[in-house]
Design a protein around this motif. Sequence first.
Motif, short mmCIF file in Angstrom:
data_model
loop_
_atom_site.label_atom_id
_atom_site.label_comp_id
_atom_site.label_asym_id
_atom_site.label_seq_id
_atom_site.Cartn_x
_atom_site.Cartn_y
_atom_site.Cartn_z
N GLY A 1 0.79 -1.22 0.00
CA GLY A 1 0.00 0.00 0.00
C GLY A 1 0.82 1.27 0.00
O GLY A 1 0.33 2.33 -0.40
N ALA A 2 2.10 1.18 0.42
CA ALA A 2 2.95 2.37 0.42
C ALA A 2 3.19 2.87 -1.00
O ALA A 2 3.21 4.08 -1.25
CB ALA A 2 4.28 2.07 1.09
N ARG B 1 -0.71 7.86 -5.58
CA ARG B 1 -1.83 8.78 -5.46
C ARG B 1 -1.36 10.19 -5.10
O ARG B 1 -1.83 11.19 -5.67
CB ARG B 1 -2.80 8.28 -4.40
N PHE B 2 -0.43 10.27 -4.17
CA PHE B 2 0.06 11.59 -3.75
C PHE B 2 0.74 12.30 -4.91
O PHE B 2 0.44 13.47 -5.19
CB PHE B 2 1.04 11.43 -2.58
N TRP B 3 1.65 11.61 -5.60
CA TRP B 3 2.42 12.27 -6.64
C TRP B 3 1.62 12.48 -7.92
O TRP B 3 1.97 13.33 -8.74
CB TRP B 3 3.72 11.51 -6.89
N ARG C 1 5.37 5.48 5.80
CA ARG C 1 5.48 4.25 5.01
C ARG C 1 5.91 4.55 3.58
O ARG C 1 6.78 3.88 3.03
CB ARG C 1 4.14 3.51 4.99
N SER C 2 5.30 5.55 2.98
CA SER C 2 5.60 5.83 1.57
C SER C 2 6.78 6.76 1.37
O SER C 2 7.54 6.62 0.41
CB SER C 2 4.36 6.42 0.88
N ALA C 3 6.98 7.72 2.26
CA ALA C 3 8.04 8.72 2.07
C ALA C 3 9.44 8.10 1.97
O ALA C 3 10.22 8.52 1.10
CB ALA C 3 8.00 9.76 3.19
N PRO D 1 12.86 5.34 8.63
CA PRO D 1 12.64 6.75 8.97
C PRO D 1 13.33 7.18 10.26
O PRO D 1 13.91 8.27 10.34
CB PRO D 1 11.11 6.85 9.09
N GLN D 2 13.29 6.32 11.28
CA GLN D 2 13.83 6.71 12.58
C GLN D 2 15.35 6.73 12.59
O GLN D 2 15.96 7.31 13.50
CB GLN D 2 13.31 5.77 13.68
#
Length: 460
Positions: free
Chosen positions: A45-46, A52-54, A211-213, A348-349
């Motif tokens: 789903g990421a 969708r975002f881009w 998740r996606s970034a 990410p972390q």
Amino acid sequence: MDPLILARAQFAANITFHILFPTITIALGWLLLFFRWRWLRTHDGAWLAAYRFWTKVFALSFALGVVSGITMSFQFGTNWPGFMEKAGNVAGPLLGYEVLTAFFLEAGFLGVMLFGHGRVSERIHMMASFFVAFGTTVSAFWILALNSWMQTPAGHEVIDGVFHVKSWAEVLFNPSFPYRFTHMLLASALTCTFLMAGLSAWQLLRGQAERSAPKVLRVGLTVAALLIPVQIFVGDLHGLNTLHHQPQKIAAMEGVWETEKGAPLLLFAVPDDKARTNHFEIAIPKMASLILTHDADGEIKGLNDFPDAHPPAAPLFFAFRVMVGVGMLMLLVSWAGWWMGRRAGWAPQRLSRGLLWVLAGMTFSGWIATVAGWYVTEIGRQPFIVYGLLRTADVAATNVPSSMIALSLALYVTLYLALIVAYVSVLKYMAEKPEDVIQPDALEQAKGRAAAALAKGSAT
């Protein structure tokens, strides 16, 4: 003020604003196709969230590109009527093909790409994404074919001052076209990848799209790190081509006034067009000849060999160094960022906040390099609009008052600045509120599937 200078400034303002958006959409279409393919392969789903975002970013950029492109076309009639009178047999069909490509492929399939997920099959939606990406590239093909012909005209004859096509193949594939087209596609890819990396870094700094970034960040840095060395190589080939066909452009870029062998590379100088010399030079001996001719004692013609037929030195000299300087910074950041991201496992972390802040700060670095390079290309063609054959002053409108041009220029600049601020603000909002951006898509997809299932049930 001189109406010619005002008309050139107005067109420069328009093309500066317009080029920002195709520079994003040309490459973004293909990267969206990659995201779409990754979603189909992995069902992660990421990847779908990234797509969708881009897609929204693409639609926003495409809309501004179309609007500014139409305005730019109007200026051929208002400020430059002589260009179409003399070169319309070449320019008209190429511009027409670009418009047909943009509207029939890009705009037509963009609707399916934006609103068709869940309403059409995955195969049809994938096909729509492909045609949008393909359409942006074909549009760039026609525009750059025309621009390259204006730089290195070929395949034509001039009868009574009017250009007529003898060979469309030679017009399209003129001597500088392969280098200019490839250089622009790579510039688009680098602009887009740094936009992706910068917005993704901002999302991670704000704790959004975790998740996606990271996936988008990895794609952006990887593609940028791979393509910048290719761009440097293509830029070298483009420089050799320009030295052969437009030596005065090279002379202005390098601040060379007198023809010389073993010309030094000027790291810094202040070219003085009136005195026809440079001030405050910092130079590396023979390096310009080595870079441009691949021979330390190679000859570079000086601007004084082209009296009244060369561009102003100062704008080209500084614009070229801005382009190269930003490009080198992008190379350093992409390589360092990819290495640091890989060490962190793209988690990410674990990603360095310092790296994320640097990437966020370089979100629009591709714009700076592209605009600087475009200034080198366009100002470097002066005083000709069709290099060596047709002067810019000979095609400018003579019946438009300076006051009218100045007023419209002021209005254009004000509007463009407002639109740029609005565009960047919307991107910032989208990056900080990604769920608000993609949630309507998920709801529409669910409705579409429910409607399809209901229709299938009714049919049975």
